[in-house]
Scaffold this motif. Structure first.
Motif, PDB file in Angstrom:
ATOM      1  N   ALA A  43     -12.220  -4.373 -16.107  1.00 33.29           N
ATOM      2  CA  ALA A  43     -12.049  -3.318 -15.099  1.00 33.29           C
ATOM      3  C   ALA A  43     -10.618  -3.273 -14.577  1.00 33.29           C
ATOM      4  N   ALA A  44      -9.938  -4.416 -14.575  1.00 32.13           N
ATOM      5  CA  ALA A  44      -8.555  -4.466 -14.108  1.00 32.13           C
ATOM      6  C   ALA A  44      -7.618  -3.681 -15.014  1.00 32.13           C
ATOM      7  N   GLN A  45      -8.027  -3.492 -16.258  1.00 34.57           N
ATOM      8  CA  GLN A  45      -7.172  -2.762 -17.204  1.00 34.57           C
ATOM      9  C   GLN A  45      -7.303  -1.248 -17.038  1.00 34.57           C
ATOM     10  N   VAL A  46      -8.308  -0.816 -16.288  1.00 33.32           N
ATOM     11  CA  VAL A  46      -8.390   0.592 -15.890  1.00 33.32           C
ATOM     12  C   VAL A  46      -7.456   0.712 -14.698  1.00 33.32           C
ATOM     13  N   SER A  47      -6.214   1.006 -14.962  1.00 34.86           N
ATOM     14  CA  SER A  47      -5.164   0.863 -13.958  1.00 34.86           C
ATOM     15  C   SER A  47      -4.223   2.067 -13.961  1.00 34.86           C
ATOM     16  N   VAL A  48      -3.934   2.560 -12.763  1.00 35.65           N
ATOM     17  CA  VAL A  48      -3.005   3.677 -12.602  1.00 35.65           C
ATOM     18  C   VAL A  48      -1.955   3.261 -11.583  1.00 35.65           C
ATOM     19  N   ALA A  49      -0.686   3.302 -11.976  1.00 36.02           N
ATOM     20  CA  ALA A  49       0.400   2.932 -11.072  1.00 36.02           C
ATOM     21  C   ALA A  49       0.508   3.947  -9.933  1.00 36.02           C
ATOM     22  N   VAL A  50       0.862   3.451  -8.753  1.00 38.14           N
ATOM     23  CA  VAL A  50       1.056   4.299  -7.577  1.00 38.14           C
ATOM     24  C   VAL A  50       2.545   4.264  -7.225  1.00 38.14           C
ATOM     25  N   PRO A  51       3.220   5.408  -7.249  1.00 37.47           N
ATOM     26  CA  PRO A  51       4.656   5.434  -6.931  1.00 37.47           C
ATOM     27  C   PRO A  51       4.949   4.819  -5.565  1.00 37.47           C
ATOM     28  N   GLY A  52       5.945   3.946  -5.522  1.00 38.89           N
ATOM     29  CA  GLY A  52       6.349   3.323  -4.269  1.00 38.89           C
ATOM     30  C   GLY A  52       5.509   2.145  -3.842  1.00 38.89           C
ATOM     31  N   SER A  53       4.573   1.721  -4.689  1.00 40.47           N
ATOM     32  CA  SER A  53       3.711   0.593  -4.338  1.00 40.47           C
ATOM     33  C   SER A  53       3.560  -0.342  -5.526  1.00 40.47           C
ATOM     34  N   VAL A  55       0.940  -2.023  -5.911  1.00 42.40           N
ATOM     35  CA  VAL A  55      -0.516  -2.134  -6.037  1.00 42.40           C
ATOM     36  C   VAL A  55      -1.045  -0.938  -6.826  1.00 42.40           C
ATOM     37  N   PRO A  56      -1.511  -1.159  -8.057  1.00 43.04           N
ATOM     38  CA  PRO A  56      -2.074  -0.041  -8.820  1.00 43.04           C
ATOM     39  C   PRO A  56      -3.509   0.263  -8.398  1.00 43.04           C
ATOM     40  N   VAL A  57      -3.959   1.445  -8.714  1.00 40.85           N
ATOM     41  CA  VAL A  57      -5.372   1.785  -8.556  1.00 40.85           C
ATOM     42  C   VAL A  57      -6.094   1.214  -9.777  1.00 40.85           C
ATOM     43  N   THR A  58      -7.125   0.405  -9.544  1.00 39.64           N
ATOM     44  CA  THR A  58      -7.867  -0.197 -10.651  1.00 39.64           C
ATOM     45  C   THR A  58      -9.368  -0.122 -10.386  1.00 39.64           C
ATOM     46  N   TYR A 172      -5.503   4.195  -0.969  1.00 38.23           N
ATOM     47  CA  TYR A 172      -6.599   3.748  -1.822  1.00 38.23           C
ATOM     48  C   TYR A 172      -7.972   4.010  -1.201  1.00 38.23           C
ATOM     49  N   LEU A 173      -7.982   4.492   0.031  1.00 39.30           N
ATOM     50  CA  LEU A 173      -9.240   4.625   0.758  1.00 39.30           C
ATOM     51  C   LEU A 173     -10.167   5.683   0.155  1.00 39.30           C
ATOM     52  N   LEU A 174      -9.608   6.771  -0.338  1.00 44.08           N
ATOM     53  CA  LEU A 174     -10.446   7.797  -0.959  1.00 44.08           C
ATOM     54  C   LEU A 174     -11.124   7.239  -2.210  1.00 44.08           C
ATOM     55  N   GLY A 175     -10.366   6.534  -3.029  1.00 46.14           N
ATOM     56  CA  GLY A 175     -10.949   5.906  -4.213  1.00 46.14           C
ATOM     57  C   GLY A 175     -12.030   4.905  -3.850  1.00 46.14           C
ATOM     58  N   ASP A 176     -11.789   4.146  -2.776  1.00 41.88           N
ATOM     59  CA  ASP A 176     -12.800   3.189  -2.316  1.00 41.88           C
ATOM     60  C   ASP A 176     -14.080   3.905  -1.907  1.00 41.88           C
ATOM     61  N   ALA A 177     -13.926   5.043  -1.232  1.00 40.85           N
ATOM     62  CA  ALA A 177     -15.102   5.811  -0.806  1.00 40.85           C
ATOM     63  C   ALA A 177     -15.910   6.282  -2.020  1.00 40.85           C
ATOM     64  N   LYS A 179     -16.014   4.782  -4.960  1.00 39.45           N
ATOM     65  CA  LYS A 179     -16.653   3.596  -5.538  1.00 39.45           C
ATOM     66  C   LYS A 179     -17.886   3.192  -4.730  1.00 39.45           C
ATOM     67  N   ILE A 180     -17.780   3.299  -3.418  1.00 42.61           N
ATOM     68  CA  ILE A 180     -18.915   2.973  -2.552  1.00 42.61           C
ATOM     69  C   ILE A 180     -20.071   3.930  -2.823  1.00 42.61           C
ATOM     70  N   ALA A 181     -19.747   5.220  -2.950  1.00 42.48           N
ATOM     71  CA  ALA A 181     -20.793   6.214  -3.240  1.00 42.48           C
ATOM     72  C   ALA A 181     -21.469   5.918  -4.577  1.00 42.48           C
ATOM     73  N   LEU A 182     -20.686   5.504  -5.566  1.00 42.50           N
ATOM     74  CA  LEU A 182     -21.250   5.158  -6.878  1.00 42.50           C
ATOM     75  C   LEU A 182     -22.185   3.954  -6.763  1.00 42.50           C
ATOM     76  N   ALA A 183     -21.741   2.932  -6.022  1.00 38.72           N
ATOM     77  CA  ALA A 183     -22.574   1.735  -5.841  1.00 38.72           C
ATOM     78  C   ALA A 183     -23.854   2.055  -5.084  1.00 38.72           C
ATOM     79  N   MET A 184     -23.778   2.983  -4.124  1.00 42.63           N
ATOM     80  CA  MET A 184     -24.958   3.378  -3.345  1.00 42.63           C
ATOM     81  C   MET A 184     -26.052   3.963  -4.232  1.00 42.63           C
ATOM     82  N   GLY A 185     -25.653   4.584  -5.338  1.00 44.81           N
ATOM     83  CA  GLY A 185     -26.637   5.101  -6.269  1.00 44.81           C
ATOM     84  C   GLY A 185     -27.027   4.084  -7.319  1.00 44.81           C
TER      85      GLY A 185
END
Length: 198
Positions: A43-53, A55-58, A172-177, A179-185
């Motif tokens: 899952a860590a390899q599903v990664s998108v760089a974030v400009p100026g950070s 911390v990638p989105v993974t 990253y909060l929108l992505g977290d939301a 992921k949470i919605a996916l886990a809820m299902g």
């Protein structure tokens, strides 16, 4: 299906895997731990760089909390300890195929080691059986990961926590939301399926 929470000790999804398939519970548990560590590494390899950070989105946090919830506390802890130890020793399965300990994002991985057993402990109390409680597991797990990750990020980069929040959490909060919605299902559905088969 139980709605228990307070002090209950209920099965987690991994307990439903028959030990006889692996010639014993210890072999089964070892296989689940190694498999979960590998799942997080993948899952860590599903990664998108974030400009100026740095911390990638993974897909890591989702995988960590899913694995912790499915495995229970001690297997979740063992899986994330293995993930951390192998990555620190050179296994290139941290985000973007990195390894070692010289990265500002190491704090997030340290947070995984705390968040997975927390998710597993809550699952033992039935918190993964319904959508709202599953959301609670994910929110608490993410909070632990961010607490450790941001503190380490701030220390490593020599910046304040406010700046660490800006570059290491805010975007990253929108992505977290999602992921949470996916886990809820996903998690309650897994229990429903297990109930039908059991």
């Amino acid at each position: 299906m139980s709605t228990a929470l307070p002090g209950a000790s209920l099965p987690v999804l991994a307990d439903l895997v028959p030990a006889r398939v692996f010639r014993g519970a210890r072999v089964r548990d070892a296989a689940l731990v190694v498999g979960a560590a590998g799942f997080v590494g993948l899952a860590a390899q599903v990664s998108v760089a974030v400009p100026g950070s740095p911390v990638p989105v993974t897909g890591q946090t989702f995988a960590v909390l899913l694995a912790g919830t499915a495995l229970g506390a001690w297997r979740g802890l063992a899986a994330m300890a293995l993930y951390l130890a192998a990555g620190a020793a050179g296994m290139p399965w941290f985000a973007e195929g990195t390894s070692g300990t010289g990265m500002p994002t190491l704090g997030y991985v340290l947070g995984f080691v705390l968040a997975a057993p927390l998710a597993g402990a809550l699952a033992r109390r039935g918190a993964d059986r319904g959508p709202l409680r599953t959301a609670g597991i994910m929110l608490l797990g993410n909070a632990v990961i961010y607490a450790v990750g941001l503190a380490y990020l701030a220390h490593d980069l020599g910046i304040g926590l406010d700046k660490a929040y800006e570059i290491g959490m805010k975007n990253y909060l929108l992505g977290d939301a999602l992921k949470i919605a996916l886990a809820m299902g996903l998690l309650p559905a897994a229990w429903k399926l297990a109930g039908r088969r059991g």
